[in-house]
Enzyme design. Structure first.
Site, mmCIF file in Angstrom:
data_model
loop_
_atom_site.group_PDB
_atom_site.id
_atom_site.type_symbol
_atom_site.label_atom_id
_atom_site.label_comp_id
_atom_site.label_asym_id
_atom_site.label_seq_id
_atom_site.Cartn_x
_atom_site.Cartn_y
_atom_site.Cartn_z
ATOM 1 N N LYS A 30 0.831 -1.207 0.000
ATOM 2 C CA LYS A 30 0.000 0.000 0.000
ATOM 3 C C LYS A 30 0.861 1.251 0.000
ATOM 4 C CE LYS A 30 0.858 1.272 4.459
ATOM 5 N NZ LYS A 30 1.675 2.420 4.831
ATOM 6 N N VAL B 22 10.961 -4.477 2.635
ATOM 7 C CA VAL B 22 10.842 -4.822 4.054
ATOM 8 C C VAL B 22 11.060 -3.565 4.906
ATOM 9 C CG1 VAL B 22 11.815 -6.237 5.918
ATOM 10 C CG2 VAL B 22 11.639 -7.165 3.602
ATOM 11 N N GLY C 158 9.606 -0.852 4.977
ATOM 12 C CA GLY C 158 9.726 0.272 4.055
ATOM 13 C C GLY C 158 8.579 1.263 4.094
ATOM 14 N N ALA D 165 3.650 -1.549 4.211
ATOM 15 C CA ALA D 165 2.804 -2.550 4.879
ATOM 16 C C ALA D 165 3.054 -3.971 4.387
ATOM 17 C CB ALA D 165 1.318 -2.193 4.759
ATOM 18 N N GLY D 166 4.314 -4.282 4.053
ATOM 19 C CA GLY D 166 4.624 -5.636 3.586
ATOM 20 C C GLY D 166 4.375 -6.683 4.667
ATOM 21 N N GLY D 167 4.800 -6.412 5.886
ATOM 22 C CA GLY D 167 4.565 -7.360 6.987
ATOM 23 C C GLY D 167 3.086 -7.526 7.260
ATOM 24 N N SER D 168 2.352 -6.431 7.201
ATOM 25 C CA SER D 168 0.899 -6.485 7.409
ATOM 26 C C SER D 168 0.236 -7.293 6.305
ATOM 27 C CB SER D 168 0.309 -5.070 7.411
ATOM 28 O OG SER D 168 0.870 -4.307 8.449
ATOM 29 N N ASP E 261 -2.479 -1.751 10.155
ATOM 30 C CA ASP E 261 -2.576 -1.746 8.686
ATOM 31 C C ASP E 261 -3.097 -3.068 8.117
ATOM 32 O OD1 ASP E 261 -1.523 0.801 8.579
ATOM 33 O OD2 ASP E 261 0.493 0.169 7.983
HETATM 34 O O1 C5P Z 1 -0.481 -1.349 14.729
HETATM 35 P P1 C5P Z 1 0.958 -1.677 14.528
HETATM 36 O O2 C5P Z 1 1.424 -2.782 15.434
HETATM 37 O O3 C5P Z 1 1.323 -1.926 13.112
HETATM 38 O O4 C5P Z 1 1.743 -0.376 14.945
HETATM 39 C C1 C5P Z 1 3.135 -0.390 15.140
HETATM 40 C C2 C5P Z 1 3.514 0.808 16.003
HETATM 41 O O5 C5P Z 1 3.304 2.031 15.256
HETATM 42 C C3 C5P Z 1 2.697 0.984 17.262
HETATM 43 O O6 C5P Z 1 3.237 0.253 18.325
HETATM 44 C C4 C5P Z 1 2.804 2.480 17.506
HETATM 45 O O7 C5P Z 1 4.048 2.804 18.064
HETATM 46 C C5 C5P Z 1 2.807 3.049 16.095
HETATM 47 N N1 C5P Z 1 1.452 3.450 15.648
HETATM 48 C C6 C5P Z 1 0.864 4.575 16.181
HETATM 49 N N2 C5P Z 1 -0.387 4.964 15.763
HETATM 50 C C7 C5P Z 1 -1.043 4.258 14.819
HETATM 51 C C8 C5P Z 1 -0.456 3.106 14.248
HETATM 52 C C9 C5P Z 1 0.799 2.721 14.686
HETATM 53 O O8 C5P Z 1 1.447 5.260 17.036
HETATM 54 N N3 C5P Z 1 -2.242 4.660 14.421
#
Ligand code: C5P
Length: 304
Positions: free
Chosen positions: A17, A104, A106, A109-112, A145
């Site tokens: 994405k 990776v 990057g 959202a590759g991991g997602s 994501d």
């Molecule tokens: O949701 P995800 O685990 O992918 O998010 C990774 C990190 O990115 C979270 O631990 C947080 O530090 C940050 N994040 C955030 N606000 C969001 C999404 C992610 O602060 N809306």
């Protein structure tokens, strides 16, 4: 792998994405940030294949495979464990293979995407037919994501990005410049907080002009409205990215921005010919490790 197991493999294709608008609010008490996040899936894909095995194992192949964790922290492993637990199944015994093409760490959202792919693949392998709403719920548990990686297309994400509303999108052409090394998403959000200190941060809202431009399919209109509130934070951590952004626009890109939390940079271009020209200029510049061209919107997780 026996021939019978190979016949029982399930492969799911998942898209990367780009965020055409990433409006970031103040940090919430839970540490996340409220977002108005306009996601666009692009035609750069990973493929996730699951095969019955004696225990849960993860492998990965592709240009950046050495940077992918193969332990239980990988979202594909967590997806298989979450689906098994929620479905009342024993610990999952599957081999999960990721054919990786999405950069990776990057900001794409590759991991997602891999997490969403593993969820859909295990659901099919185990014949669960889990309702879409429940799969989306599990995606949100895996990461902010991940729900979008499941649905693809174009959508506005609110909350921490996991609450999705589909939006209309015409076709667009993109170039992506892959930087050396990744950037940690939490670190970029922390830098956003640091840069925002002492400033009133408005509640994030989707831009009506951007949504109209996205629906119109007019690249000039979309170029004028692209915005990523995480870009100053990503540039603060990786100042060299500014040169890559400038090299892309010098080569004819209509707009350049950091993709999500970076460090991949994204270039909106008029058409496929312009994409090829901008990609070769970026490669010649020595300011990136690799480039990819893609179109949007792209479908979400798809069983092959
Ligand atoms: O949701 P995800 O685990 O992918 O998010 C990774 C990190 O990115 C979270 O631990 C947080 O530090 C940050 N994040 C955030 N606000 C969001 C999404 C992610 O602060 N809306």
């Amino acid at each position: 792998m026996s021939r019978a197991d190979a016949a029982r493999s399930v492969t799911v294709r998942v898209p990367a994405k780009v965020n055409v608008q990433l409006a970031v609010g103040a940090a919430r008490p839970d540490g996340f940030h409220d977002l108005a996040n306009v996601f666009l899936a692009v035609s750069l894909y990973d493929e996730v294949t699951v095969t019955p095995a004696d225990e849960l194992t993860v492998t990965c192949a592709g240009p950046d495979a050495d940077q992918v964790p193969l332990d239980r922290t990988n979202l594909v492993a967590r997806a298989a464990e979450t689906l098994a637990a929620r479905s009342g199944l024993p610990a999952p015994a599957v081999h999960i293979h990721i054919a990786k093409n999405i950069p990776v760490a990057g900001g794409m959202a590759g991991g997602s995407a891999d997490g969403a792919g593993a969820l859909v693949a295990c659901d099919a392998l185990w014949g669960l037919d889990t309702p879409a709403a429940e799969l989306l719920d599990m995606c949100a548990e895996l990461g902010s994501d991940v729900p979008f990686s499941l649905v693809g297309g174009a959508a506005l994400g609110t909350g921490r990005g996991e609450i999705l509303t589909p939006v209309e999108a015409g076709a667009f052409h993109w170039v992506f410049a892959v930087a050396d090394g990744g950037l940690s998403t939490p670190a970029v959000f922390r830098e956003f907080d640091r840069l925002a200190q002492g400033r009133e941060i408005p509640a994030p809202e989707a831009s009506p002009a951007l949504l109209a431009a996205l629906a119109s399919g007019d690249p000039e209109a979309l170029a004028a409205t692209l915005v990523n509130d995480l870009q100053p934070a990503a540039l603060s951590l990786r100042p060299g990215l500014a040169e890559a952004l400038a090299a892309g626009t010098d080569a004819g890109a209509l707009a350049a921005l950091v993709s999500g939390s970076g460090p991949t940079t994204a270039f909106l271009v008029r058409d496929a010919a312009s994409a090829a020209k901008v990609a070769s200029a970026l490669e010649a510049s020595g300011l990136c490790r690799a480039t990819r061209t893609a179109t949007s919107p792209a479908p979400g997780a798809t069983l092959l």
